[in-house]
Design a protein around this motif. Structure first.
Motif, PDB file in Angstrom:
ATOM      1  N   THR A  44      77.751 139.675 -25.552  1.00 54.03           N
ATOM      2  CA  THR A  44      77.927 138.227 -25.736  1.00 54.03           C
ATOM      3  C   THR A  44      77.578 137.826 -27.170  1.00 54.03           C
ATOM      4  O   THR A  44      78.284 137.037 -27.805  1.00 54.03           O
ATOM      5  N   PHE A  45      76.460 138.370 -27.681  1.00 54.95           N
ATOM      6  CA  PHE A  45      76.089 138.162 -29.077  1.00 54.95           C
ATOM      7  C   PHE A  45      76.482 139.407 -29.858  1.00 54.95           C
ATOM      8  O   PHE A  45      75.952 140.497 -29.622  1.00 54.95           O
ATOM      9  N   SER A  46      77.411 139.269 -30.760  1.00 55.13           N
ATOM     10  CA  SER A  46      77.891 140.405 -31.556  1.00 55.13           C
ATOM     11  C   SER A  46      77.068 140.555 -32.830  1.00 55.13           C
ATOM     12  O   SER A  46      76.427 139.600 -33.291  1.00 55.13           O
ATOM     13  N   TYR A 100      66.452 137.431 -21.884  1.00 52.13           N
ATOM     14  CA  TYR A 100      67.784 136.827 -21.786  1.00 52.13           C
ATOM     15  C   TYR A 100      68.583 137.118 -23.059  1.00 52.13           C
ATOM     16  O   TYR A 100      69.746 137.516 -23.002  1.00 52.13           O
ATOM     17  N   HIS A 115      80.482 146.625 -20.592  1.00 56.75           N
ATOM     18  CA  HIS A 115      79.948 146.447 -21.946  1.00 56.75           C
ATOM     19  C   HIS A 115      78.746 147.348 -22.201  1.00 56.75           C
ATOM     20  O   HIS A 115      78.542 147.827 -23.321  1.00 56.75           O
ATOM     21  N   CYS A 126      72.300 137.941 -34.746  1.00 57.78           N
ATOM     22  CA  CYS A 126      72.187 139.227 -34.055  1.00 57.78           C
ATOM     23  C   CYS A 126      72.283 140.344 -35.098  1.00 57.78           C
ATOM     24  O   CYS A 126      73.198 140.362 -35.915  1.00 57.78           O
ATOM     25  N   ASP A 175      75.139 143.109 -23.543  1.00 52.60           N
ATOM     26  CA  ASP A 175      76.430 143.009 -22.858  1.00 52.60           C
ATOM     27  C   ASP A 175      77.549 142.534 -23.785  1.00 52.60           C
ATOM     28  O   ASP A 175      78.682 142.340 -23.361  1.00 52.60           O
ATOM     29  N   SER A 209      69.570 140.726 -23.222  1.00 52.91           N
ATOM     30  CA  SER A 209      70.660 141.002 -22.297  1.00 52.91           C
ATOM     31  C   SER A 209      72.003 140.586 -22.886  1.00 52.91           C
ATOM     32  O   SER A 209      73.007 141.305 -22.758  1.00 52.91           O
ATOM     33  N   LYS A 210      72.021 139.450 -23.563  1.00 52.70           N
ATOM     34  CA  LYS A 210      73.270 138.957 -24.151  1.00 52.70           C
ATOM     35  C   LYS A 210      73.701 139.808 -25.340  1.00 52.70           C
ATOM     36  O   LYS A 210      74.895 139.907 -25.639  1.00 52.70           O
TER      37      LYS A 210
END
Length: 377
Positions: free
Chosen positions: A20-22, A11, A155, A67, A18, A14-15
């Motif tokens: 979501t987490f920069s 999970y 993304h 991240c 895409d 994946s974030k």
């Protein structure tokens, strides 16, 4: 069955993939992940620990987990000479020919080919792109999924660009990315299909188009342009659109209803999105005891092997198939070997578009308007 800590780990991956987490952004707290997945703190720490060890995340003492900036995401193990080939299908229709063309060329040049199918489903495409971004892949040849619709996976393609993984699109393309692509002129193809029937005297022409793919919307555009070019009015109910999930049901149901029209209002010809659909509709026509092309003409698209397997040999539009696969393979290797450069936003300028060709067989024929004899008294 996936372990709980693997579910949490994937999970978070994946974030990251895409967007979501920069990079250098704090991810959620352990407590948030515990609540989301109903797991223990130990499970969350195992998942985060794996990602820290792999370079996806880093910890700041007393501040949390962040991240990582992964400038070489997906390129952890270079020089494996791997190409990912992604199509909406692998084993059916024209796809084996496209794959064979690409695979043959790539293997001759020492590259391994990993085949993936999205089943024309955005969720499956997302899973494939995640796998590619976490494995050593040198380049990607991809047929876009539902290319006429807004894509939720953009993304991931931007992450490919960020990771310097070149990609080439075949059959269609995501317009917002302006990528290099290899396609056929589907507007002209739809025009040629329809004009062929018009020139044979047909005016009441049905058109079946799969409109979640760019190919279908463009072939429909060609159908409309041909009518306008010959100053023929289109009956709006003669255009039938459907999506991938409906391809085995809606066209059949609609044709069965249309064939119930009174004799003079029945269509005399059918333009099909592809040969696969043409064979499906051919079964409906047989059940109605209609003869092809005596009672109704039928034209396909792609010149696939299906166009000649039936006793009715389909008039159709030729698709480059194996040539397209080989050219895509050649292009991706040119980019990898630094012989050319195709910045994504400039790729449209040099993209390759093949001219469609009509292949005439015995599923279409001239139509003569029935004579109305006036009896004198």
């Amino acid at each position: 069955m996936k372990t709980k800590h693997r579910i949490v780990r994937e999970y978070i991956q994946s974030k990251i993939l895409d967007g979501t987490f920069s990079p250098n952004e704090k991810i959620g707290s352990e407590s948030e992940f515990m609540e989301r997945f109903q797991v223990s703190r130990h499970t969350v720490r195992l998942a985060i620990g794996d990602l820290v060890n792999q370079g996806w995340l880093y910890r700041k003492q007393g501040a949390g987990t962040y991240c990582a900036a992964r400038s070489e995401l997906g390129q952890m193990d270079k020089n494996h000479k791997n190409i990912a080939l992604i199509t909406t299908n692998i084993s059916d229709y024209i796809f084996p020919s496209i794959i064979q063309g690409a695979e043959s060329y790539l293997s001759k040049h020492g590259y391994n080919v990993s085949l993936f199918s999205t089943d024309n489903d955005h969720k499956h495409e997302k899973e494939v792109l995640e796998k590619i971004l976490t494995h050593p892949i040198d380049g990607v040849i991809i047929e876009p999924t539902k290319s006429a619709l807004s894509n939720p996976n953009i993304h991931y393609f931007l992450n490919l660009e960020k990771s310097d993984i070149p990609y080439v699109m075949i059959n269609a393309y995501y317009d917002e990315l302006e990528p290099f692509s290899i396609t056929i002129d589907d507007v002209k193809g739809g025009f040629i299909q329809t004009e062929h029937l018009i020139m044979q005297g047909h005016q009441n022409i049905l058109g079946f188009f799969k409109t979640d793919d760019l190919q279908g919307t463009r072939r429909m555009k060609g159908y409309i342009k041909a009518h306008r070019s010959h100053q023929l009015q289109i009956n709006p109910s003669n255009i039938i659109t459907y999506h991938t999930e409906e391809k085995s049901t809606k066209p059949v149901d609609m044709l069965e209803k249309i064939l119930l029209r009174p004799g003079q209002t029945r269509p005399t010809a059918i333009v099909c999105y592809n040969d696969e659909l043409a064979l499906l509709l051919l079964d409906v026509l047989r059940k109605q005891k209609l003869k092809i092309p005596k009672d109704i003409s039928l034209i396909g698209y792609d010149d696939s092997i299906l166009s000649q397997v039936s006793e009715v040999k389909l008039t159709t539009i030729k698709h480059p198939q194996a040539v397209m696969g080989e050219v895509a393979a050649r292009k991706i290797l040119e980019v990898i070997n630094d012989r050319v450069s195709i910045p994504p936003y400039k790729g449209r300028q040099d993209s390759i578009t093949y001219e469609p060709e009509l292949v005439i067989r015995n599923s279409t024929n001239t139509f003569e308007t029935p004579r109305i004899e006036i009896q004198t008294v």
